[in-house]
Design an enzyme around this catalytic site. Structure first.
Site: not given
Lengths: 145, 398
Positions: B112, B189, B192, B215, B353
């Site tokens: 991303h 990261d 997600q 999220k 993105c």
């Protein structure tokens, strides 16, 4: 205009767009601009040749949705051969149509197929994208002269 | 499952854009509105009951997060406004002072923007080499691929645990081991993955971890940066101001507070943090493993159904997770998304993105369905039926 007629014209311009394909990058007689919306993924390049205050030729390329692609195709046909003053008037009236302001449908020709796009807010910016491109080109020409 | 906990799902939407953001359960909304209705106040400096209560709730979230990711101490949990914010603190607050010309940082083309653009910008500034670990034929990132990229100059590996496009789950446990063996800092990261699968920052040898609250069923504008304490202590804050200093004077002398406050300048998103605490409670009340297993089976069902629809190109057919990335032949992704919107189905179209991914998959824009545990088979049947009727995609043009 009947919705089916409008849809067919849009589809025709989307599936078989007119004036698609940019001129050779070495051809300096064209002014090229890129137009893309920050909030969507339409991304088009428009190139126009201006001579004696007249839009002699317009071409485009890019990746965009059905509304944006078809509207760009219609734009190339509508503006080809128009003087810059005539083009500016069409631009103003087209923007007014999309933004639900008073406009003169008689000078918009095939652009009238987008007269109900205002009902789909997310599509408005797609229809306006080619117009943004031609505005930039006219502006660039004004700045040069 | 648990659909009844989400009022918004009663409005008739088929919400399949969970990788973009998740819906908020009643308990999260209540926690936020309770703060606003009953005890709005600032934290850390009040001697009255409402402020003391706000302070307690705010700090309780920190402990809940610590436990959720198994950090060693609460000082390792920094409140941010989202994943992007967290990764930027890592890159510009730490790496900017750590990396030297000639060093190498490994990322990949499916990342991303939040885990690629900061690195690109810093690499141009410092002159370290950004190495892109190749994705395999299914666009997944393997441990082997990363291993092959490691050189004596590798200082950092920074990857998504799960990407927001292909959606493959990277083997962070083995990548973490590789990092430890080779003295490489491991940045993850988790935007997600945090709501879908278990992360143990100690077990996985993670040095920095960033994720967003929104999220994981929490409020927007909240996020967490986890870092090992000795590393967080070396971060030079990228924001200075109230609450994070102990003293300063007109002579130019100043000193900063200890962790975590020194990295939390100004009044934070108190309502959001309290809501995030409620989101953690909510996830724990169902159980992350139960959520994970349900989502995997639902995703399998979606994938099987979609594979049977003619003229659909699926980019990640072998991925296990929550995401299906696809295009319908002859139709631009955004036209598909707008058509589905007419049927109250929410999906996302575009490049998501991840603007380097097209270099690999050769398509600039795609449609993305991303699931959550509150989705049902009926939700999937609805979108599958709509995609079967693909000749209607352009019916809604005017």
């Amino acid at each position: 205009m009947d919705a089916n007629v409008k849809r067919n014209i849009i589809l025709d311009n989307y599936q078989n767009p007119s004036n698609k394909g940019l001129p050779d990058s070495n051809d300096k007689s064209y002014t090229k601009v890129n137009s893309r919306n920050e909030s969507c993924i339409d991304n088009i390049d428009v190139a126009a040749k201006i001579n004696n205050e007249k839009l002699e030729d317009i071409k485009f390329d890019g990746e965009a949705c059905a509304i944006c692609t078809s509207c760009t195709s219609v734009m190339t046909k509508q503006f080809k051969g128009k003087t810059l003053e005539e083009a500016k008037e069409i631009v103003t009236n087209f923007e007014n149509m999309i933004n639900e302001q008073p406009y003169n449908p008689e000078i918009l020709g095939e652009f009238n197929i987008y007269d109900e796009i205002y009902k789909q807010p997310s599509r408005k910016k797609c229809a306006l994208l080619p117009i943004e491109a031609i505005k930039k080109i006219i502006q660039n020409d004004n700045n040069r002269s | 499952m648990n659909t009844e906990d989400f009022d918004i799902l009663k409005t008739g939407i088929d919400y399949l854009d969970n990788a973009a953001t998740t819906m908020k359960p009643k308990s999260v909304i209540k926690a936020v509105t309770d703060y606003y209705k009953e005890y709005t106040s600032n934290i850390h400096r009040g001697d009255y009951n409402n402020s003391i209560r706000a302070d307690k709730e705010y700090e309780t979230t920190r402990e809940k997060i610590r436990e959720f990711i198994n950090a060693q101490s609460k000082e390792e949990i920094i409140y941010t406004n989202g994943t992007t914010n967290g990764l930027n603190i890592v890159v510009f607050g730490f790496m900017q002072h750590y990396l030297k010309p000639g060093d190498e940082v490994i990322i990949d083309q499916a990342e991303h923007a939040s885990n690629s653009l900061p690195w690109i910008v810093l690499s141009k500034k410092i002159g370290f080499k950004l190495v892109f670990a190749p994705l395999d034929k299914d666009y997944k990132l393997t441990v082997e691929s990363i291993k092959n990229c490691i050189t004596p100059n590798t200082k950092v590996i920074s990857i998504a645990h799960i990407t927001n496009t292909i959606g493959d789950t990277r083997d962070i446990n083995n990548i973490g081991k590789l990092c430890k063996e080779n003295n490489i800092l491991f940045v993850v990261d988790a935007a997600q993955s945090i709501a879908h699968t278990k992360i143990d920052v100690q077990e996985d040898n993670i040095n920095f971890l960033a994720f967003s609250g929104h999220k994981m069923y929490g409020p927007t504008g909240t996020g967490i940066l986890y870092g090992k304490k000795f590393l967080l202590e070396k971060i030079q804050p990228i924001e200075y101001g109230g609450d994070m200093n102990t003293e300063f004077s007109s002579t130019g002398d100043y000193s900063l507070k200890e962790l975590p406050t020194r990295l939390e300048a100004g009044t934070r998103n108190i309502a959001g943090v309290i809501g995030l605490g409620a989101a953690i409670d909510y996830i724990n009340s169902i159980g992350l493993e139960k959520i994970h297993n349900y989502e995997i089976s639902l995703h399998q069902y979606l994938l099987e159904q979609m594979k049977q629809i003619p003229n659909i190109k699926i980019y990640n057919p072998s991925t296990q997770g929550t995401i299906v990335l696809f295009n319908v032949d002859k139709y631009f992704s955004q036209d598909v998304a707008i058509y589905l919107n007419q049927l109250n189905i929410c999906i996302r179209a575009g490049n998501h993105c991840a603007k380097m991914l097209h270099e690999v998959i050769q398509d600039n824009s795609t449609c993305r369905i991303s699931l959550s545990f509150y989705n049902t088979k009926e939700d999937i049947d609805k979108v599958v039926e709509a995609l079967r009727n693909q000749d209607k995609i352009l019916d809604t043009l005017v």
